[in-house]
Design a protein around this motif. Sequence first.
Motif: not given
Length: 488
Positions: A97, A116, A250
């Motif tokens: 990222p 991200k 995530y």
Amino acid sequence: MDHTLKLCVFFFFLLGLVNGSSAKSGFGQCHSVVRSWARSSLDEEMRAEDKHTLRDLLYFLHVPRTGGRTYFHCFLKKLYPNKLECPRSYDKLRFDPRKPKCRLLVTHDDYSMTSKLPRDRTSVVTILRDPVDRVFSTYEFSIEVAARFLVHPNLTSATKMTLRLSSKTRGVSTLDIWPWKYLVPWMREDLFARRDDRYSSGQNIIERNDSYDMEDFAMPLREYINHPVAMDVVHNGATFQVAGLTNNSYIAEAHEVRHCVQKYKTLGKYVLDVAKKRLDDMLYVGLTEEHRESATKFANVVGAQVISQLNAPNASLEITDNTERKSFSDSDPDSSEHKNSTSNRGVSEVTSSEGGEATKSNMTVGELMSAYEVCISNLRKIHSHRRVSSLKRISPVNFTKEARLQVPEEVLNEIRFLNDLDLELYEYARAIFYNRHKTLLNAEESWDISTSAYDLWRVVTLAITFAFFIFLYLLIVNVRRRTLKVKK
């Protein structure tokens, strides 16, 4: 005796109270966790003035088995040059990222990927599919890919070959990608077990008419949909992916929230609220079933803005290094192949190269649609060839639209029950699609009307001009005749 009986009754009464209290406590804890997550998710959503204008980065959230491969190869790769494509995060361990200058990201990662990304500079698009058809397609593709491994004499050989190949290549295979990294190994093991049973039994196999219930060759659909793996990965998969709650998320609390919702169906309303809000905020929401309309809308809403953005005089085209991108050239799960098969590898190369570099920088929406039609025709042929080749290894299993009609209604109802959130989200997506599509059509009709009026005005103007010149010509001729008469 009576005393003992009373003690037993009292004991079971206390046990009931404890269990009831425990169940209540379990629901209460889940309710608190899910509601807290939903509130924080809705609070952190973007507050942009215009959420339907393309920003710097286009994130295509690819829900599996919705036709996303087609849009990637036949639209996006014709719009964006290779140098503008982000390292693809189907294998999220390779996604960096910190590389902010790319312009296109296509991935099976769920919505939590946006954590991200630069949210204020990111537009999200997705495609949804009828949940029952998506479950069918997921089941079929899991078996199709797993069947490619049956060229090996046994499961051990297939597994070792896969490990050797993955250690030698920098590319990303189907087995690296969510959700296939869970579904394909499961089906692969099952196919080998059933083949071994057929070979060892030596009995005549009775073939059935229902390709979705041939237990001697492949796991029956009903067994598949009720298995814990499908429960965790497949069912309500679109809702969990849009909400950011898959087992590839995530978000730290994703596992707990997802399992609370799976355990207590009434909590699903919180996840739906978040998923619906995210669909509202997306640049584009397509429908697999409305193929032509979805493609047209994508070209006019997304394609037109990409063309305009990339051709702008002040367009910033700083990008990630080209050499880094090469290791992500074939990470799409629908086009990546079992690399041990030469024929499949050839098909993969054709699929990978089909998109190629962007057609040209100054293409029109009409030219984009023409290129799309040619591309999708080629991809359909490739997919058909690949499926036939794979399913030959588990013949007489043959997945077709006609074969789906043989599946009992009770199995279809089970799928609907297990995908209740996806069914509601899909209906919501349909409403978004038709409302926006109607707006687009109205805009196109207005343009057509204005264009027609302009064309009509041009015709009238030309006619008036032509009539004026004829009148002028006749007037001159008449004057000359009179002049001649006077002279005589």
